[in-house]
Design a protein around this motif. Structure first.
Motif, PDB file in Angstrom:
ATOM      1  N   TRP A 177     -25.677 -12.179 -24.784  1.00  0.00           N
ATOM      2  CA  TRP A 177     -26.620 -11.975 -25.894  1.00  0.00           C
ATOM      3  C   TRP A 177     -26.842 -13.272 -26.664  1.00  0.00           C
ATOM      4  O   TRP A 177     -27.184 -13.267 -27.830  1.00  0.00           O
ATOM      5  CB  TRP A 177     -26.114 -10.854 -26.811  1.00  0.00           C
ATOM      6  N   GLY A 178     -26.631 -14.401 -26.006  1.00  0.00           N
ATOM      7  CA  GLY A 178     -26.951 -15.693 -26.586  1.00  0.00           C
ATOM      8  C   GLY A 178     -25.896 -16.287 -27.481  1.00  0.00           C
ATOM      9  O   GLY A 178     -26.129 -17.316 -28.118  1.00  0.00           O
ATOM     10  N   VAL A 179     -24.710 -15.682 -27.537  1.00  0.00           N
ATOM     11  CA  VAL A 179     -23.608 -16.248 -28.314  1.00  0.00           C
ATOM     12  C   VAL A 179     -22.964 -17.350 -27.470  1.00  0.00           C
ATOM     13  O   VAL A 179     -22.672 -17.130 -26.289  1.00  0.00           O
ATOM     14  CB  VAL A 179     -22.564 -15.170 -28.655  1.00  0.00           C
ATOM     15  N   PRO A 180     -22.728 -18.535 -28.018  1.00  0.00           N
ATOM     16  CA  PRO A 180     -22.194 -19.641 -27.207  1.00  0.00           C
ATOM     17  C   PRO A 180     -20.689 -19.572 -26.959  1.00  0.00           C
ATOM     18  O   PRO A 180     -19.967 -20.542 -27.095  1.00  0.00           O
ATOM     19  CB  PRO A 180     -22.576 -20.884 -28.025  1.00  0.00           C
ATOM     20  N   GLN A 181     -20.213 -18.392 -26.605  1.00  0.00           N
ATOM     21  CA  GLN A 181     -18.809 -18.235 -26.225  1.00  0.00           C
ATOM     22  C   GLN A 181     -18.671 -16.989 -25.358  1.00  0.00           C
ATOM     23  O   GLN A 181     -19.495 -16.077 -25.418  1.00  0.00           O
ATOM     24  CB  GLN A 181     -17.895 -18.107 -27.452  1.00  0.00           C
ATOM     25  N   THR A 202     -29.654  -9.969 -22.816  1.00  0.00           N
ATOM     26  CA  THR A 202     -30.830 -10.824 -22.977  1.00  0.00           C
ATOM     27  C   THR A 202     -30.620 -12.174 -22.285  1.00  0.00           C
ATOM     28  O   THR A 202     -31.582 -12.901 -22.046  1.00  0.00           O
ATOM     29  CB  THR A 202     -31.122 -11.077 -24.464  1.00  0.00           C
ATOM     30  N   HIS A 203     -29.354 -12.507 -21.983  1.00  0.00           N
ATOM     31  CA  HIS A 203     -28.999 -13.786 -21.363  1.00  0.00           C
ATOM     32  C   HIS A 203     -28.136 -13.529 -20.124  1.00  0.00           C
ATOM     33  O   HIS A 203     -27.526 -12.471 -19.984  1.00  0.00           O
ATOM     34  CB  HIS A 203     -28.237 -14.672 -22.346  1.00  0.00           C
ATOM     35  N   ARG A 204     -28.084 -14.519 -19.254  1.00  0.00           N
ATOM     36  CA  ARG A 204     -27.296 -14.388 -18.039  1.00  0.00           C
ATOM     37  C   ARG A 204     -25.801 -14.431 -18.339  1.00  0.00           C
ATOM     38  O   ARG A 204     -25.372 -15.095 -19.277  1.00  0.00           O
ATOM     39  CB  ARG A 204     -27.652 -15.519 -17.060  1.00  0.00           C
ATOM     40  N   LYS A 205     -25.053 -13.740 -17.519  1.00  0.00           N
ATOM     41  CA  LYS A 205     -23.607 -13.762 -17.645  1.00  0.00           C
ATOM     42  C   LYS A 205     -23.072 -15.076 -17.103  1.00  0.00           C
ATOM     43  O   LYS A 205     -23.532 -15.560 -16.069  1.00  0.00           O
ATOM     44  CB  LYS A 205     -22.996 -12.599 -16.868  1.00  0.00           C
ATOM     45  N   TYR A 206     -22.118 -15.668 -17.813  1.00  0.00           N
ATOM     46  CA  TYR A 206     -21.517 -16.912 -17.323  1.00  0.00           C
ATOM     47  C   TYR A 206     -20.620 -16.615 -16.129  1.00  0.00           C
ATOM     48  O   TYR A 206     -19.763 -15.729 -16.171  1.00  0.00           O
ATOM     49  CB  TYR A 206     -20.693 -17.589 -18.420  1.00  0.00           C
ATOM     50  N   ARG A 207     -20.827 -17.358 -15.058  1.00  0.00           N
ATOM     51  CA  ARG A 207     -19.968 -17.295 -13.882  1.00  0.00           C
ATOM     52  C   ARG A 207     -19.629 -18.723 -13.472  1.00  0.00           C
ATOM     53  O   ARG A 207     -20.516 -19.571 -13.379  1.00  0.00           O
ATOM     54  CB  ARG A 207     -20.655 -16.554 -12.733  1.00  0.00           C
ATOM     55  N   LYS A 208     -18.380 -18.976 -13.219  1.00  0.00           N
ATOM     56  CA  LYS A 208     -17.899 -20.334 -12.991  1.00  0.00           C
ATOM     57  C   LYS A 208     -18.631 -21.031 -11.862  1.00  0.00           C
ATOM     58  O   LYS A 208     -18.915 -22.223 -11.931  1.00  0.00           O
ATOM     59  CB  LYS A 208     -16.395 -20.293 -12.713  1.00  0.00           C
ATOM     60  N   ALA A 209     -18.961 -20.310 -10.811  1.00  0.00           N
ATOM     61  CA  ALA A 209     -19.563 -20.944  -9.638  1.00  0.00           C
ATOM     62  C   ALA A 209     -21.089 -20.924  -9.668  1.00  0.00           C
ATOM     63  O   ALA A 209     -21.735 -21.369  -8.720  1.00  0.00           O
ATOM     64  CB  ALA A 209     -19.068 -20.258  -8.371  1.00  0.00           C
ATOM     65  N   VAL A 210     -21.685 -20.423 -10.752  1.00  0.00           N
ATOM     66  CA  VAL A 210     -23.141 -20.294 -10.839  1.00  0.00           C
ATOM     67  C   VAL A 210     -23.670 -21.227 -11.934  1.00  0.00           C
ATOM     68  O   VAL A 210     -23.205 -21.178 -13.075  1.00  0.00           O
ATOM     69  CB  VAL A 210     -23.554 -18.838 -11.139  1.00  0.00           C
ATOM     70  N   ALA A 211     -24.656 -22.055 -11.606  1.00  0.00           N
ATOM     71  CA  ALA A 211     -25.220 -22.996 -12.568  1.00  0.00           C
ATOM     72  C   ALA A 211     -25.994 -22.253 -13.652  1.00  0.00           C
ATOM     73  O   ALA A 211     -26.464 -21.128 -13.451  1.00  0.00           O
ATOM     74  CB  ALA A 211     -26.147 -23.987 -11.861  1.00  0.00           C
ATOM     75  N   GLN A 212     -26.151 -22.901 -14.790  1.00  0.00           N
ATOM     76  CA  GLN A 212     -26.808 -22.285 -15.940  1.00  0.00           C
ATOM     77  C   GLN A 212     -28.233 -21.848 -15.627  1.00  0.00           C
ATOM     78  O   GLN A 212     -28.694 -20.811 -16.096  1.00  0.00           O
ATOM     79  CB  GLN A 212     -26.813 -23.272 -17.116  1.00  0.00           C
ATOM     80  N   GLU A 213     -28.934 -22.630 -14.795  1.00  0.00           N
ATOM     81  CA  GLU A 213     -30.329 -22.319 -14.492  1.00  0.00           C
ATOM     82  C   GLU A 213     -30.470 -21.294 -13.363  1.00  0.00           C
ATOM     83  O   GLU A 213     -31.583 -20.831 -13.076  1.00  0.00           O
ATOM     84  CB  GLU A 213     -31.097 -23.583 -14.119  1.00  0.00           C
ATOM     85  N   SER A 218     -34.994 -13.100 -14.917  1.00  0.00           N
ATOM     86  CA  SER A 218     -35.606 -12.294 -15.977  1.00  0.00           C
ATOM     87  C   SER A 218     -34.858 -12.424 -17.295  1.00  0.00           C
ATOM     88  O   SER A 218     -35.322 -11.965 -18.340  1.00  0.00           O
ATOM     89  CB  SER A 218     -35.654 -10.823 -15.559  1.00  0.00           C
ATOM     90  N   LEU A 219     -33.679 -13.061 -17.249  1.00  0.00           N
ATOM     91  CA  LEU A 219     -32.862 -13.269 -18.445  1.00  0.00           C
ATOM     92  C   LEU A 219     -32.834 -14.740 -18.817  1.00  0.00           C
ATOM     93  O   LEU A 219     -33.015 -15.612 -17.972  1.00  0.00           O
ATOM     94  CB  LEU A 219     -31.428 -12.775 -18.198  1.00  0.00           C
ATOM     95  N   ARG A 220     -32.586 -15.009 -20.090  1.00  0.00           N
ATOM     96  CA  ARG A 220     -32.453 -16.392 -20.532  1.00  0.00           C
ATOM     97  C   ARG A 220     -31.091 -16.951 -20.109  1.00  0.00           C
ATOM     98  O   ARG A 220     -30.140 -16.187 -19.927  1.00  0.00           O
ATOM     99  CB  ARG A 220     -32.598 -16.461 -22.055  1.00  0.00           C
TER     100      ARG A 220
END
Length: 353
Positions: A177-181, A202-213, A218-220
């Motif tokens: 949800w766009g929180v930087p943690q 609303t934002h992508r889930k952080y995954r260690k092996a997946v780049a930010q882009e 469909s999500l930020r």
């Protein structure tokens, strides 16, 4: 502000993570909070505040708050990086919840816990059942806690469904949800009328092996630590803000508990890092006086931003008290998403940005 006429009552107000979000959505909230410094922070933010112990109050003290009830019971007894007394007592807590559903008085049992905070996780149930018995049930109930408390929320869900509520429970990760943690929380949403649901990311889930882009287009993209506070890790969000302090600023344990120190230093040493450049010289930083110049310290203003408070939010109290408040708070941005889902509201313009 007449605290008795608020739309909602927050049983564990803290510095106002839930309530600041609710205020942006046009919901007036009165928060009950025992810690004086946190109460001063709330008052500075213009939030309705009752300084006291939630166990000394009940629904009858807030007759207008039939719209919503919010609660973030103390998490320390249940936290992974704590002593684990709450986790060890979990079966007992669940048994007490079932007895409360039968309208038994369990006050002596709750008082018998070695850590009094263990039983506070059942305060929202006490309030909900009392409101039902007083023929003025809450329209919506939202709760959050550390992931280990999810079994308690699931037990409460069974009880409140039997009372006519629709209930949704689950774990949400703040970066979605766009929180930087990467803060993960167990969430509980109940509705008396309508279908309870958790918010959609609303934002992508952080995954260690997946780049930010990469990932779901469909999500930020998730927000990195460096993007959130202007320095730090560039290839991942910050770690969970917890309650740890060090000389002059928060110890790395304040942004992640076990393993946080290694993660922060590892990211920095590998070059995935924006250096702290707010001051002309690192020697001017109190945290470095008499210490190593390669130390990483996260200061209160940065910890607050990692929690998605704005830079304008004023925290009152000593450095330790402020860091404790920030670490204990529920991220306002995630709180707003949960409230919007719980009440079928549109997010504020500030949240959409």
């Amino acid at each position: 502000m007449d605290v008795s006429n608020a739309d909602a009552v927050d049983l564990f107000g803290g510095p106002g993570g839930w309530d600041w979000a609710a205020q942006r959505l046009g919901i007036t909230v009165t928060g009950i909070e025992k810690d004086h410094a946190a109460c001063e922070t709330r008052r500075a933010a213009g939030l309705g505040t009752v300084e006291g112990d939630v166990r000394d109050y009940g629904p009858g003290d807030f007759p207008a708050a039939r719209y919503l009830k919010i609660g973030s019971p103390p998490c320390q007894p249940y936290a992974i990086n704590g002593l684990g007394k709450g986790r060890a007592a979990l079966d007992n807590v669940l048994a007490l919840a079932r007895r409360m559903a039968n309208r038994e008085d369990v006050s002596r049992d709750l008082a018998a816990f070695e850590d009094e905070r263990i039983g506070l996780v059942l305060e929202p149930l006490r309030w909900a059942l009392q409101a039902i018995d007083q023929k003025r049930p809450y329209e919506a109930i939202t709760l959050e806690q550390v992931p280990t408390v999810l079994p308690v929320w699931e037990a409460l869900a069974i009880i409140l469904r039997a009372e006519g509520y629709s209930v949704a429970t689950g774990k949400l990760s703040a970066e979605e949800w766009g929180v930087p943690q990467t803060r993960v929380r167990a969430i509980f949403v109940a509705r008396l009328h309508g279908e309870a649901r958790l918010p959609s990311p609303t934002h992508r889930k952080y995954r260690k092996a997946v780049a930010q882009e990469d990932g779901d287009q469909s999500l930020r993209p998730w927000v990195s630590m460096a993007e959130g506070i202007g320095w730090g890790m560039t290839h991942r969000p910050g770690l969970t803000v917890t309650v740890g302090t060090g000389a002059g600023g928060a110890d790395p344990s304040c942004v992640g508990g076990s393993g946080a120190r290694a993660t922060l230093y590892g990211e920095r040493d590998s070059g995935r890092w924006v250096p702290f450049n707010r001051l002309m010289s690192v020697d001017d930083l109190p945290a470095y006086k008499g210490g190593r110049k390669d130390q990483i310290r996260v200061y209160a203003q940065d910890a607050a931003l990692l929690q998605s408070f704005t830079a304008e939010h004023v925290f009152c109290g000593s450095r330790t008290q402020v860091l404790t408040q920030i670490g204990n708070a529920f991220p306002p941005r995630l709180a707003e998403a949960v409230l919007c889902a719980a009440l079928d509201l549109r997010p504020s313009l500030r949240s959409v940005a």
